[in-house]
Design an enzyme around this catalytic site. Structure first.
Site, PDB file in Angstrom:
ATOM      1  N   ALA A  66      -5.097  41.251  56.902  1.00 14.99           N
ATOM      2  CA  ALA A  66      -5.657  41.280  58.249  1.00 14.99           C
ATOM      3  C   ALA A  66      -4.618  40.656  59.169  1.00 14.99           C
ATOM      4  CB  ALA A  66      -6.957  40.496  58.279  1.00 14.99           C
ATOM      5  N   GLY A 111      -6.288  41.509  53.180  1.00 13.52           N
ATOM      6  CA  GLY A 111      -6.963  42.772  53.501  1.00 13.52           C
ATOM      7  C   GLY A 111      -6.228  43.991  52.957  1.00 13.52           C
ATOM      8  N   GLU A 114      -7.286  44.270  49.460  1.00 12.97           N
ATOM      9  CA  GLU A 114      -8.688  44.719  49.504  1.00 12.97           C
ATOM     10  C   GLU A 114      -8.777  46.219  49.836  1.00 12.97           C
ATOM     11  OE1 GLU A 114      -9.316  41.393  52.167  1.00 12.97           O
ATOM     12  OE2 GLU A 114     -11.016  40.761  50.951  1.00 12.97           O
ATOM     13  N   GLU A 134      -5.417  34.205  51.372  1.00 11.78           N
ATOM     14  CA  GLU A 134      -6.218  33.656  52.471  1.00 11.78           C
ATOM     15  C   GLU A 134      -6.361  32.141  52.374  1.00 11.78           C
ATOM     16  OE1 GLU A 134      -7.018  36.315  50.695  1.00 11.78           O
ATOM     17  OE2 GLU A 134      -7.645  37.935  52.027  1.00 11.78           O
TER      18      GLU A 134
END
Ligand code: CAA
Length: 260
Positions: A66, A111, A114, A134
């Site tokens: 992200a 992300g 993911e 993260e």
């Protein structure tokens, strides 16, 4: 919405979506995720599509996570909307009838890892690196990593990646079951497109049913999962593709599937 941060092209029934923000190592901000949602919807409604490949632009990153600059300005409420959008988008990607294949050409972090986990098949170039870093930001995975990673590699390996924030190289990712095959960097797209075309040549209805049944294996109990399989198996006998496939075998000729 005009695509600014993604490229999307379809050729011979195989779609290729490329996250295209190389200056930010293809990091996912709200706009990029919204565009991904738009591409997934286009894929869902394209009756001629047979497979979808997901990759990143450039030779350094698949998706480095992200977008941290974007996230740093979010309130808790906005962060909730941001992860809801990410979850909805990856769930829609996962739920596509066509197989989805990640071609991981570089960093697949946070992300990005993911995003790969929401794909049915994952192939990696030799330079790919995977991780859920993260924890280094005081955060946890937000686009399904705690759930899909644990399901794919097992809870303890997922725990190690998520708690340490360490990256693993492509070979280690393969050992863990996060990646199917590691391919020389220059050959990755050729390899992935070869797999996509192979699947595209099968009957689209049975591929969709098979995908749905296998996806259920991670969540449903055995009785429910096998019930789903039996029902899907029987339903396929009502399709032209199954008639064609069995007849072609018996007549010793190649099958010509129409996706009906
Ligand atoms: N968000 C925003 N920008 C990013 C980014 C990210 N996730 N990852 C890299 N970039 C940007 C860098 O800020 C840098 O921009 P500038 O050139 O403008 O400074 C550019 O991309 C190149 O990156 P680096 O200079 O850092 O490249 P490097 O080769 O030294 O390091 C890296 C590469 C190890 C991938 C490093 O960039 C890195 O650690 N990135 C962050 C990875 C990360 O923490 N991802 C998880 C994000 S949180 C998340 O994803 C939450 C969730 O689950 C939803």
């Amino acid at each position: 919405m005009q695509l600014q941060n993604l490229l999307y092209a379809v050729q011979d029934g195989v779609g290729v979506v490329t996250v295209n923000r190389p200056k930010a190592l293809n990091a996912l901000d709200t706009r990029t995720i919204e565009e991904l949602g738009q591409v997934v919807e286009a894929a869902r409604t394209d009756a001629s599509l047979r497979a979808l490949v997901v990759t990143g632009a450039g030779d350094k990153a698949f998706v480095a996570g992200a977008d941290i600059a974007h996230m740093s300005a979010l309130s808790a409420l906005e962060a909730r909307r941001f992860v809801d959008l990410g979850h909805r988008t990856l769930a829609a990607l996962e739920a596509l009838d066509v197989p989805t294949i990640a071609a991981v050409n570089g960093f697949a972090l946070g992300g990005g890892c993911e995003l790969a986990l929401a794909c049915d098949l994952v192939y990696a170039g030799e330079k790919a690196r995977f991780g859920q870093p993260e924890v280094n930001l005081g955060l946890i995975p937000g686009f399904g990593g705690t759930q899909r990673l644990a399901r794919r590699v097992g809870p303890m390996r997922a725990m190690e990646l998520i708690l340490t924030g360490d990256m693993v190289d492509a070979a280690r990712a393969r050992e863990m079951g996060l990646v199917l095959e590691v391919v020389p960097a220059g050959k990755l797209m050729e390899h992935v497109l070869g797999v996509a075309r192979k699947v595209a040549g099968k009957g689209a209805v049975c591929v969709a049913q098979a995908k749905r049944a296998v996806l259920a294996a991670s969540d449903a109990d055995l009785a429910t999962g096998t019930q789903l399989e039996r029902q899907a198996f029987a339903v396929l006998f009502g399709t032209e593709d199954a008639r064609e496939g069995m007849e072609a075998f018996l007549k010793k000729r190649p099958a010509r599937f129409q996706g009906r």
